[in-house]
Design a protein around this motif. Structure first.
Motif, short mmCIF file in Angstrom:
data_model
loop_
_atom_site.label_atom_id
_atom_site.label_comp_id
_atom_site.label_asym_id
_atom_site.label_seq_id
_atom_site.Cartn_x
_atom_site.Cartn_y
_atom_site.Cartn_z
N UNK A 18 0.83 -1.21 0.00
CA UNK A 18 0.00 0.00 0.00
C UNK A 18 0.86 1.26 0.00
N UNK A 48 -1.67 -1.67 -4.96
CA UNK A 48 -2.85 -1.39 -4.13
C UNK A 48 -3.79 -2.60 -4.16
N UNK A 52 -4.97 -4.80 -0.93
CA UNK A 52 -6.38 -5.08 -0.61
C UNK A 52 -6.59 -6.58 -0.36
N UNK A 63 -10.63 -1.11 4.80
CA UNK A 63 -10.50 0.34 4.93
C UNK A 63 -10.17 0.77 6.36
N UNK A 66 -6.41 0.40 6.46
CA UNK A 66 -5.66 1.41 5.70
C UNK A 66 -5.85 2.80 6.29
N UNK A 67 -7.05 3.09 6.74
CA UNK A 67 -7.39 4.49 7.04
C UNK A 67 -7.46 4.83 8.53
N UNK A 215 -2.32 12.62 4.80
CA UNK A 215 -2.95 12.91 3.51
C UNK A 215 -3.91 11.78 3.12
N UNK A 216 -3.41 10.56 3.20
CA UNK A 216 -4.21 9.42 2.74
C UNK A 216 -5.48 9.25 3.57
N UNK A 219 -10.03 11.89 4.74
CA UNK A 219 -11.49 11.86 4.63
C UNK A 219 -12.15 10.92 5.64
N UNK A 220 -11.73 9.65 5.71
CA UNK A 220 -12.35 8.79 6.73
C UNK A 220 -12.14 9.31 8.15
N UNK A 223 -14.57 12.34 8.70
CA UNK A 223 -16.01 12.02 8.64
C UNK A 223 -16.23 10.63 9.25
N UNK A 226 -18.73 7.58 8.06
CA UNK A 226 -19.36 7.80 6.75
C UNK A 226 -19.00 6.68 5.79
N UNK A 227 -19.88 6.46 4.81
CA UNK A 227 -19.62 5.47 3.76
C UNK A 227 -19.27 6.24 2.50
N UNK A 228 -18.32 5.73 1.74
CA UNK A 228 -17.85 6.46 0.55
C UNK A 228 -18.13 5.70 -0.71
#
Lengths: 228, 324
Positions: A18, A48, A52, A63, A66-67, A215-216, A219-220, A223, A226-228
């Motif tokens: 990753x 990537x 996964x 996710x 990773x996040x 940076x990566x 968003x998660x 938020x 949240x679902x993306x």
């Protein structure tokens, strides 16, 4: 997260893929030729995809892994997270890392793990192309002009201390043999093995990983739920 | 992705030669013109300009979307976006190749882009400010591009038409993917829905401008229509796009930033308010939010890559000498 030995092993492979894939993806839109735009994006996509598959093999949500992990929970080798530098640095790193990954995948292919052999079969096909691509370029750069030779040699010199942890668990002499065969055609040399950087597998990273993850993961992290 | 009606005037001098008559007869009979066939110089020039503008748009278009690859909010979205941006690069590559069949080198075309002599679609001079922009670009910008490009699959010039068939197939996949991103946001948290609405507010008008100036201002369509490079007018394509897109937006529960947008029962079309063409002309002339950044990014990639390209040539020359 309960980090069993199996999960820890899977995370090591997955995080390598990753984080290296992330670095390669940063070239998109900025590569030296249009053909190379496509090639680097393609390699990033392969990595990537491997990450996964490996995250999924842990049975945990990919996710979240990773996040939502912090830098010290990442298990990748340090060489994967170093900033891209110039094209010579990116290519030299790709050769060093992909050659090690090939040996690691070769072992994984014959392991008795429930998921690894199937992932290894896919990954080895992809990595064979990554190695060929990196080797072709490093030969061109090493043999090309004075400037490209100098940049390639500088890249190897800078990267070498990060290759110690890259070959933990694989046969370093087999790795070195494969690398030297390319370097010879590229008219390049590698420094002697000396003090080596390390700590990535234990979550002790360079200063760069925190920025990469900030940076990566933005968003998660900003938020939650949240679902993306 | 993105051809745009950008072509500047290139009046075809009335050519009365027998070659010109037979060329036009072939076009009228819906035959494809191939690179080695006789063609009027103005036809060649028009196509080189249009195909290269299209190629440049693909390449510059990698930048606004590439801006979100490292921040894509899930691994699935990251892989899809990376693959999409890679597809755009691939489209650039076949389009440059199609242009090269007309006798111009890619290097020359890239030089025209970097020196500002060639244009690219105005839409890429707008910034991507949130993740919703990535969905919205797929939905609207790729949607508009498809409207423009489907007719190009029947363009009279064979290599361009064939490239467009493949490009359109990929674009329609991107468009569905983009719509799905926006749909997910529109059904998400209040913050995600606000993100989707804000993106639509910013992209809607620039997308309508992608079809080029209104037919009343467009002087070059006649020749392109006669040569079957272009088959529908800018306004006709724009209308088709609006009619297809407005119901999709309403399905998402989003509103369009146009108080005058209304459905006209008599014509069966959605009618939009007045497009601000002064903005379009300003952005095309170089004063958009990102014009300078986009070109500077292309220039930097070109400059930073110079030593790499030189090395590749030097190595190839050494290999050739060894083989000789």
């Amino acid at each position: 997260m309960q980090e069993t030995p199996r999960i820890r092993m899977l995370l090591g492979l997955a995080d390598d893929a990753l984080i290296h894939g992330h670095r390669l993806s940063e070239w998109t839109g900025h590569a030296p030729t249009l053909e190379e735009e496509l090639a680097l994006a393609n390699i990033a996509l392969d990595l990537i995809g491997q990450a996964r598959a490996l995250y999924q093999a842990t049975g945990l949500p990919e996710d979240d892994l990773a996040y939502l992990r912090d830098p010290h929970q990442f298990r990748n080798v340090l060489i994967a997270e170093l900033p891209n530098g110039d094209f010579a640095f990116t290519i030299a790193r790709l050769l060093l890392v992909a050659t090690a990954a090939d040996l690691a995948w070769r072992d994984a292919a014959t392991s008795d793990d429930s998921d690894l052999p199937a992932i290894a079969a896919m990954a080895r096909n992809e990595i064979a192309y990554h190695i060929r691509h990196a080797a072709d370029w490093l030969i061109r750069l090493g043999d090309g002009t004075e400037e490209s030779h100098r940049r390639s040699q500088n890249a190897l010199d800078a990267l070498w201390p990060y290759t110690g942890e890259l070959t933990v668990g694989i046969d370093r002499s087999a790795w070195l043999g494969a690398i030297e065969a390319v370097l010879e055609r590229a008219t390049l040399t590698h420094p002697a093995d000396g003090w080596m950087q390390g700590g990535g597998r234990d979550g002790r990273h360079t200063e760069h990983l925190g920025h990469l993850l900030a940076e990566m993961q933005i968003l998660p992290r900003s938020h939650p739920g949240a679902t993306w | 992705m993105y051809s745009q009606a950008l072509n500047t005037k290139d009046a075809a001098a009335a050519d009365t030669s027998p070659e010109a008559a037979s060329f036009q007869a072939r076009i009228d009979a819906e035959e494809r013109i191939e690179p080695n066939d006789w063609m009027p110089d103005a036809y060649r020039r028009t196509l080189i300009r249009q195909i290269s503008q299209h190629a440049h748009s693909e390449i510059v278009g990698m930048l606004p979307e590439g801006n979100w690859i490292t921040r894509a909010p899930s691994l699935r979205r990251k892989a899809a976006l990376l693959a999409k941006v890679q597809d755009e690069g691939g489209h650039g590559l076949y389009l440059y190749s199609a242009a090269e069949t007309l006798g111009v080198a890619r290097e020359e075309l890239v030089d025209q882009l970097l020196t500002g002599r060639a244009k690219y679609s105005s839409i890429f001079n707008y910034p991507t400010l949130s993740w919703a922009d990535i969905g919205t670009i797929g939905w609207l910008v790729d949607g508009a591009a498809i409207m423009n490009q489907i007719p190009l699959c029947r363009c009279s010039f064979g290599p361009y038409a064939r490239a467009m068939i493949r490009v359109c197939r990929e674009e329609s996949f991107h468009q569905r993917q983009g719509y799905e991103i926006v749909l997910t946001l529109a059904r998400g948290t209040p913050a995600q829905k606000a993100m989707a609405q804000d993106a639509l507010n910013r992209w809607w008008w620039p997308c309508l401008m992608m079809f080029g100036p209104p037919d009343t201002d467009s002087q070059h369509s006649d020749t392109s229509m006669r040569w079957k490079i272009k088959r529908f007018t800018n306004d006709a394509l724009r209308q088709k796009f609006i009619d297809a897109t407005v119901p999709q937006g309403h399905f998402l529960g989003l509103t369009f930033p146009d108080p005058d947008l209304r459905f006209d029962e008599a014509s069966g079309h959605w009618q939009c308010g007045t497009i601000d063409w002064s903005e379009f002309r300003r952005v095309l002339a170089g004063d958009g939010p990102c014009n300078r950044e986009r070109l500077a990014a292309r220039q930097k990639a070109h400059d930073d890559g110079a030593w790499v390209r030189e090395a590749a040539l030097a190595h190839a020359a050494k290999q050739q000498r060894k083989a000789a």
